[in-house]
Design a protein around this motif. Structure first.
Motif, mmCIF file in Angstrom:
data_model
loop_
_atom_site.group_PDB
_atom_site.id
_atom_site.type_symbol
_atom_site.label_atom_id
_atom_site.label_comp_id
_atom_site.label_asym_id
_atom_site.label_seq_id
_atom_site.Cartn_x
_atom_site.Cartn_y
_atom_site.Cartn_z
ATOM 1 N N ALA A 20 -7.748 -33.601 -0.705
ATOM 2 C CA ALA A 20 -6.581 -32.745 -0.465
ATOM 3 C C ALA A 20 -6.681 -31.463 -1.290
ATOM 4 N N LEU A 21 -7.103 -31.580 -2.543
ATOM 5 C CA LEU A 21 -7.273 -30.386 -3.377
ATOM 6 C C LEU A 21 -8.385 -29.493 -2.843
ATOM 7 N N PHE A 22 -9.448 -30.092 -2.298
ATOM 8 C CA PHE A 22 -10.517 -29.317 -1.670
ATOM 9 C C PHE A 22 -9.981 -28.549 -0.457
ATOM 10 N N LEU A 23 -9.182 -29.224 0.380
ATOM 11 C CA LEU A 23 -8.596 -28.557 1.543
ATOM 12 C C LEU A 23 -7.695 -27.405 1.120
ATOM 13 N N LEU A 24 -6.942 -27.598 0.042
ATOM 14 C CA LEU A 24 -6.086 -26.516 -0.461
ATOM 15 C C LEU A 24 -6.913 -25.343 -0.952
ATOM 16 N N ALA A 25 -8.042 -25.627 -1.601
ATOM 17 C CA ALA A 25 -8.912 -24.552 -2.081
ATOM 18 C C ALA A 25 -9.497 -23.763 -0.908
ATOM 19 N N VAL A 26 -9.884 -24.454 0.151
ATOM 20 C CA VAL A 26 -10.407 -23.769 1.343
ATOM 21 C C VAL A 26 -9.309 -22.935 1.987
ATOM 22 N N ALA A 27 -8.093 -23.481 2.059
ATOM 23 C CA ALA A 27 -6.971 -22.723 2.624
ATOM 24 C C ALA A 27 -6.691 -21.482 1.793
ATOM 25 N N TRP A 28 -6.726 -21.618 0.472
ATOM 26 C CA TRP A 28 -6.520 -20.456 -0.401
ATOM 27 C C TRP A 28 -7.605 -19.413 -0.136
ATOM 28 N N GLY A 29 -8.850 -19.853 0.007
ATOM 29 C CA GLY A 29 -9.937 -18.918 0.285
ATOM 30 C C GLY A 29 -9.753 -18.201 1.614
ATOM 31 N N LEU A 30 -9.280 -18.909 2.628
ATOM 32 C CA LEU A 30 -9.035 -18.275 3.923
ATOM 33 C C LEU A 30 -7.926 -17.237 3.836
ATOM 34 N N VAL A 31 -6.871 -17.559 3.113
ATOM 35 C CA VAL A 31 -5.773 -16.608 2.953
ATOM 36 C C VAL A 31 -6.253 -15.391 2.165
ATOM 37 N N VAL A 77 -0.262 -34.070 -6.759
ATOM 38 C CA VAL A 77 -1.033 -33.359 -5.737
ATOM 39 C C VAL A 77 -0.103 -32.855 -4.632
ATOM 40 N N SER A 78 0.930 -33.624 -4.311
ATOM 41 C CA SER A 78 1.863 -33.164 -3.278
ATOM 42 C C SER A 78 2.629 -31.920 -3.728
ATOM 43 N N LEU A 79 2.859 -31.769 -5.022
ATOM 44 C CA LEU A 79 3.467 -30.529 -5.516
ATOM 45 C C LEU A 79 2.535 -29.338 -5.281
ATOM 46 N N ALA A 80 1.242 -29.543 -5.498
ATOM 47 C CA ALA A 80 0.269 -28.480 -5.223
ATOM 48 C C ALA A 80 0.233 -28.163 -3.733
ATOM 49 N N VAL A 81 0.327 -29.194 -2.892
ATOM 50 C CA VAL A 81 0.353 -28.980 -1.440
ATOM 51 C C VAL A 81 1.593 -28.180 -1.051
ATOM 52 N N ALA A 82 2.739 -28.541 -1.610
ATOM 53 C CA ALA A 82 3.982 -27.836 -1.292
ATOM 54 C C ALA A 82 3.916 -26.378 -1.738
ATOM 55 N N THR A 88 1.301 -20.008 1.869
ATOM 56 C CA THR A 88 0.693 -19.745 3.171
ATOM 57 C C THR A 88 1.760 -19.311 4.171
ATOM 58 N N TRP A 89 2.920 -19.955 4.122
ATOM 59 C CA TRP A 89 4.023 -19.587 5.014
ATOM 60 C C TRP A 89 4.481 -18.152 4.761
ATOM 61 N N VAL A 90 4.605 -17.779 3.484
ATOM 62 C CA VAL A 90 5.014 -16.415 3.134
ATOM 63 C C VAL A 90 3.974 -15.410 3.636
ATOM 64 N N GLU A 91 2.698 -15.714 3.435
ATOM 65 C CA GLU A 91 1.630 -14.822 3.913
ATOM 66 C C GLU A 91 1.667 -14.703 5.438
#
Length: 102
Positions: A20-31, A77-82, A88-91
């Motif tokens: 999940a943290l890896f997916l968040l890092a990839v999402a951050w990179g995409l943004v 981890v769910s706090l990091a996801v939130a 991402t929603w704001v962006e």
């Protein structure tokens, strides 16, 4: 239950949190890269999907392992996801309004 009593965390929980943290890092990179790219809607859409997938993974693991230590780790981890979901929603809304869509 013995794993929780001895202070160990189930391997599935560790795997889910790490992924999940890896997916968040990839999402951050995409943004982050969408600011330099013309494919902004695609990047934001994919980032949104990855954040949703990370949330589903953590949620499903919390249902399977509702013990104290594991649930605490999944909660962190769910706090990091939130947080990433909100960013991402704001962006996404900022991008839509800059293009005149919203």
């Amino acid at each position: 239950m013995d794993a929780v009593m001895s202070g160990n965390v189930h391997a599935e929980v560790l795997w889910a949190c790490g992924y999940a943290l890896f997916l968040l890092a990839v999402a951050w990179g995409l943004v982050a890269t969408r600011r330099k790219s013309r494919a902004a809607p695609f990047h934001l859409g994919l980032a949104t999907f990855l954040v949703l997938l990370a949330g589903l993974l953590v949620g499903a693991c919390a249902v399977r392992h509702p013990e104290g230590l594991e649930l605490g780790l999944l909660g962190a981890v769910s706090l990091a996801v939130a947080w990433r979901a909100r960013r991402t929603w704001v962006e996404r809304w900022a991008d839509a309004s800059s293009r005149g869509e919203g």
